[in-house]
Write a protein that holds these residues in place. Structure first.
Motif, PDB file in Angstrom:
ATOM      1  N   GLU A   1       3.932  14.194   1.155  1.00  0.00           N
ATOM      2  CA  GLU A   1       4.560  13.051   1.825  1.00  0.00           C
ATOM      3  C   GLU A   1       3.977  11.746   1.272  1.00  0.00           C
ATOM      4  O   GLU A   1       2.816  11.687   0.893  1.00  0.00           O
ATOM      5  N   GLU A   2       4.814  10.702   1.263  1.00  0.00           N
ATOM      6  CA  GLU A   2       4.340   9.397   0.841  1.00  0.00           C
ATOM      7  C   GLU A   2       4.846   8.332   1.796  1.00  0.00           C
ATOM      8  O   GLU A   2       6.018   8.338   2.171  1.00  0.00           O
ATOM      9  N   GLY A   3       3.950   7.441   2.196  1.00  0.00           N
ATOM     10  CA  GLY A   3       4.293   6.327   3.067  1.00  0.00           C
ATOM     11  C   GLY A   3       4.028   5.019   2.365  1.00  0.00           C
ATOM     12  O   GLY A   3       3.424   4.976   1.285  1.00  0.00           O
ATOM     13  N   ARG A   4       4.477   3.926   3.012  1.00  0.00           N
ATOM     14  CA  ARG A   4       4.323   2.609   2.411  1.00  0.00           C
ATOM     15  C   ARG A   4       4.038   1.563   3.484  1.00  0.00           C
ATOM     16  O   ARG A   4       4.694   1.539   4.519  1.00  0.00           O
ATOM     17  N   PHE A   5       3.043   0.722   3.199  1.00  0.00           N
ATOM     18  CA  PHE A   5       2.729  -0.418   4.043  1.00  0.00           C
ATOM     19  C   PHE A   5       3.046  -1.684   3.252  1.00  0.00           C
ATOM     20  O   PHE A   5       2.700  -1.783   2.067  1.00  0.00           O
TER      21      PHE A   5
ATOM     22  N   ARG B   1       0.847  -1.198   0.000  1.00  0.00           N
ATOM     23  CA  ARG B   1       0.000   0.000   0.000  1.00  0.00           C
ATOM     24  C   ARG B   1       0.880   1.244   0.000  1.00  0.00           C
ATOM     25  O   ARG B   1       1.843   1.321   0.743  1.00  0.00           O
ATOM     26  N   THR B   2       0.504   2.199  -0.824  1.00  0.00           N
ATOM     27  CA  THR B   2       1.127   3.519  -0.739  1.00  0.00           C
ATOM     28  C   THR B   2       0.094   4.483  -0.180  1.00  0.00           C
ATOM     29  O   THR B   2      -1.098   4.365  -0.468  1.00  0.00           O
ATOM     30  N   VAL B   3       0.563   5.397   0.649  1.00  0.00           N
ATOM     31  CA  VAL B   3      -0.284   6.432   1.236  1.00  0.00           C
ATOM     32  C   VAL B   3       0.330   7.769   0.840  1.00  0.00           C
ATOM     33  O   VAL B   3       1.455   8.069   1.218  1.00  0.00           O
ATOM     34  N   ARG B   4      -0.411   8.532   0.039  1.00  0.00           N
ATOM     35  CA  ARG B   4       0.071   9.849  -0.379  1.00  0.00           C
ATOM     36  C   ARG B   4      -0.765  10.932   0.280  1.00  0.00           C
ATOM     37  O   ARG B   4      -1.988  10.929   0.189  1.00  0.00           O
ATOM     38  N   ASP B   5      -0.089  11.867   0.943  1.00  0.00           N
ATOM     39  CA  ASP B   5      -0.739  13.050   1.497  1.00  0.00           C
ATOM     40  C   ASP B   5      -0.654  14.127   0.416  1.00  0.00           C
ATOM     41  O   ASP B   5       0.420  14.643   0.131  1.00  0.00           O
ATOM     42  N   LEU B   6      -1.790  14.429  -0.200  1.00  0.00           N
ATOM     43  CA  LEU B   6      -1.795  15.375  -1.315  1.00  0.00           C
ATOM     44  C   LEU B   6      -1.479  16.795  -0.872  1.00  0.00           C
ATOM     45  O   LEU B   6      -0.990  17.595  -1.663  1.00  0.00           O
ATOM     46  N   ALA B   7      -1.741  17.111   0.386  1.00  0.00           N
ATOM     47  CA  ALA B   7      -1.470  18.460   0.894  1.00  0.00           C
ATOM     48  C   ALA B   7       0.032  18.684   1.096  1.00  0.00           C
ATOM     49  O   ALA B   7       0.569  19.717   0.723  1.00  0.00           O
ATOM     50  N   SER B   8       0.713  17.697   1.682  1.00  0.00           N
ATOM     51  CA  SER B   8       2.133  17.875   2.012  1.00  0.00           C
ATOM     52  C   SER B   8       3.076  17.265   0.985  1.00  0.00           C
ATOM     53  O   SER B   8       4.259  17.596   0.959  1.00  0.00           O
TER      54      SER B   8
ATOM     55  N   THR C   1       4.297  -3.802   8.163  1.00  0.00           N
ATOM     56  CA  THR C   1       5.024  -2.614   8.610  1.00  0.00           C
ATOM     57  C   THR C   1       4.600  -1.419   7.771  1.00  0.00           C
ATOM     58  O   THR C   1       4.336  -1.535   6.571  1.00  0.00           O
ATOM     59  N   PHE C   2       4.530  -0.260   8.435  1.00  0.00           N
ATOM     60  CA  PHE C   2       4.191   0.992   7.775  1.00  0.00           C
ATOM     61  C   PHE C   2       5.349   1.956   7.960  1.00  0.00           C
ATOM     62  O   PHE C   2       5.815   2.178   9.088  1.00  0.00           O
ATOM     63  N   THR C   3       5.829   2.503   6.835  1.00  0.00           N
ATOM     64  CA  THR C   3       6.921   3.466   6.873  1.00  0.00           C
ATOM     65  C   THR C   3       6.366   4.841   6.492  1.00  0.00           C
ATOM     66  O   THR C   3       5.747   5.002   5.431  1.00  0.00           O
ATOM     67  N   TRP C   4       6.579   5.816   7.390  1.00  0.00           N
ATOM     68  CA  TRP C   4       6.113   7.194   7.164  1.00  0.00           C
ATOM     69  C   TRP C   4       7.202   8.133   7.658  1.00  0.00           C
ATOM     70  O   TRP C   4       7.669   7.995   8.787  1.00  0.00           O
ATOM     71  N   GLN C   5       7.601   9.051   6.808  1.00  0.00           N
ATOM     72  CA  GLN C   5       8.636  10.033   7.141  1.00  0.00           C
ATOM     73  C   GLN C   5       9.899   9.348   7.677  1.00  0.00           C
ATOM     74  O   GLN C   5      10.495   9.786   8.657  1.00  0.00           O
ATOM     75  N   GLY C   6      10.283   8.242   7.031  1.00  0.00           N
ATOM     76  CA  GLY C   6      11.510   7.546   7.373  1.00  0.00           C
ATOM     77  C   GLY C   6      11.443   6.644   8.589  1.00  0.00           C
ATOM     78  O   GLY C   6      12.427   6.006   8.949  1.00  0.00           O
ATOM     79  N   VAL C   7      10.279   6.573   9.244  1.00  0.00           N
ATOM     80  CA  VAL C   7      10.133   5.754  10.443  1.00  0.00           C
ATOM     81  C   VAL C   7       9.244   4.548  10.115  1.00  0.00           C
ATOM     82  O   VAL C   7       8.138   4.717   9.615  1.00  0.00           O
ATOM     83  N   THR C   8       9.741   3.335  10.402  1.00  0.00           N
ATOM     84  CA  THR C   8       8.992   2.110  10.149  1.00  0.00           C
ATOM     85  C   THR C   8       8.468   1.556  11.467  1.00  0.00           C
ATOM     86  O   THR C   8       9.220   1.439  12.431  1.00  0.00           O
ATOM     87  N   ARG C   9       7.168   1.262  11.460  1.00  0.00           N
ATOM     88  CA  ARG C   9       6.504   0.739  12.662  1.00  0.00           C
ATOM     89  C   ARG C   9       5.618  -0.440  12.276  1.00  0.00           C
ATOM     90  O   ARG C   9       5.116  -0.497  11.159  1.00  0.00           O
ATOM     91  N   PRO C  10       5.355  -1.348  13.243  1.00  0.00           N
ATOM     92  CA  PRO C  10       4.365  -2.398  12.988  1.00  0.00           C
ATOM     93  C   PRO C  10       2.978  -1.772  12.826  1.00  0.00           C
ATOM     94  O   PRO C  10       2.675  -0.763  13.473  1.00  0.00           O
ATOM     95  N   ALA C  11       2.162  -2.374  11.965  1.00  0.00           N
ATOM     96  CA  ALA C  11       0.803  -1.887  11.748  1.00  0.00           C
ATOM     97  C   ALA C  11      -0.118  -3.077  11.546  1.00  0.00           C
ATOM     98  O   ALA C  11       0.286  -4.103  10.990  1.00  0.00           O
ATOM     99  N   ALA C  12      -1.367  -2.951  12.016  1.00  0.00           N
ATOM    100  CA  ALA C  12      -2.347  -4.028  11.872  1.00  0.00           C
ATOM    101  C   ALA C  12      -3.744  -3.435  11.892  1.00  0.00           C
ATOM    102  O   ALA C  12      -3.962  -2.351  12.445  1.00  0.00           O
ATOM    103  N   ARG C  13      -4.675  -4.163  11.273  1.00  0.00           N
ATOM    104  CA  ARG C  13      -6.084  -3.801  11.368  1.00  0.00           C
ATOM    105  C   ARG C  13      -6.916  -5.043  11.158  1.00  0.00           C
ATOM    106  O   ARG C  13      -6.483  -6.016  10.539  1.00  0.00           O
ATOM    107  N   THR C  14      -8.123  -4.996  11.687  1.00  0.00           N
ATOM    108  CA  THR C  14      -9.055  -6.112  11.584  1.00  0.00           C
ATOM    109  C   THR C  14     -10.394  -5.581  11.096  1.00  0.00           C
ATOM    110  O   THR C  14     -10.874  -4.549  11.579  1.00  0.00           O
ATOM    111  N   LEU C  15     -10.988  -6.278  10.128  1.00  0.00           N
ATOM    112  CA  LEU C  15     -12.318  -5.959   9.614  1.00  0.00           C
ATOM    113  C   LEU C  15     -13.135  -7.243   9.585  1.00  0.00           C
ATOM    114  O   LEU C  15     -12.584  -8.345   9.619  1.00  0.00           O
ATOM    115  N   ARG C  16     -14.445  -7.071   9.484  1.00  0.00           N
ATOM    116  CA  ARG C  16     -15.348  -8.219   9.340  1.00  0.00           C
ATOM    117  C   ARG C  16     -16.038  -8.104   7.983  1.00  0.00           C
ATOM    118  O   ARG C  16     -16.648  -7.075   7.690  1.00  0.00           O
TER     119      ARG C  16
END
Length: 147
Positions: free
Chosen positions: A31-35, A22-29, A56-71
């Protein structure tokens, strides 16, 4: 726009494990992140699928664990799904019988508009455009079936 792969039953199609990018683009700033990670669609007690995403999600050079749950619950017509957050709140509907679907989800003053496209048996994509006073984002997620 003839690149769609019809899915007669979305829940049967999604069951199993998928690699996720996944790519996350902030159109205002600008910035681009990646999951990067995995989504598992497993059986849900009472019918439907439990969607568990982790990576893992990387935003502004910082990589962190990420998770979500849906039904993913059976939808109102055959082959469709009713997508809910983990706590049961409604998220959106999903009908991929044509291989393509657009869904809206209002969230406070922001509007999430999701476009779902199935390319073939093993590849699909979601593009969420999030607009409003708090957010101006585009989230593009590619799924590839894990064999």
């Amino acid at each position: 726009m003839g690149d769609f792969w019809p899915v007669p039953d979305v829940l049967a199609h999604l069951a199993g494990r998928w690699r996720v990018e996944r790519t996350v683009r902030d159109l205002a700033s600008g910035e681009e992140g990646r999951f990067e990670g995995v989504t598992a669609f497993g059986p849900l007690t009472g019918g439907g699928l439990l969607h568990e995403e982790s990576g893992t999600f990387t935003w502004q050079g910082v990589t962190r664990p990420a998770a979500r749950t849906l039904r993913f619950l059976p939808g109102g017509s055959p082959g469709t799904a009713d997508i809910r957050f983990a706590d049961g709140r409604p998220f959106h509907d999903l009908d991929l019988t044509s291989g393509h679907h657009v869904a809206d989800h209002p969230c406070s003053a922001d509007l999430y508009r999701g476009e779902f496209t199935v390319r073939d048996e093993d590849h699909w994509r979601t593009v969420w455009r999030v607009g409003g006073p708090a957010k101006d984002l585009v989230l593009t997620t590619d799924y590839a079936r894990a064999r």
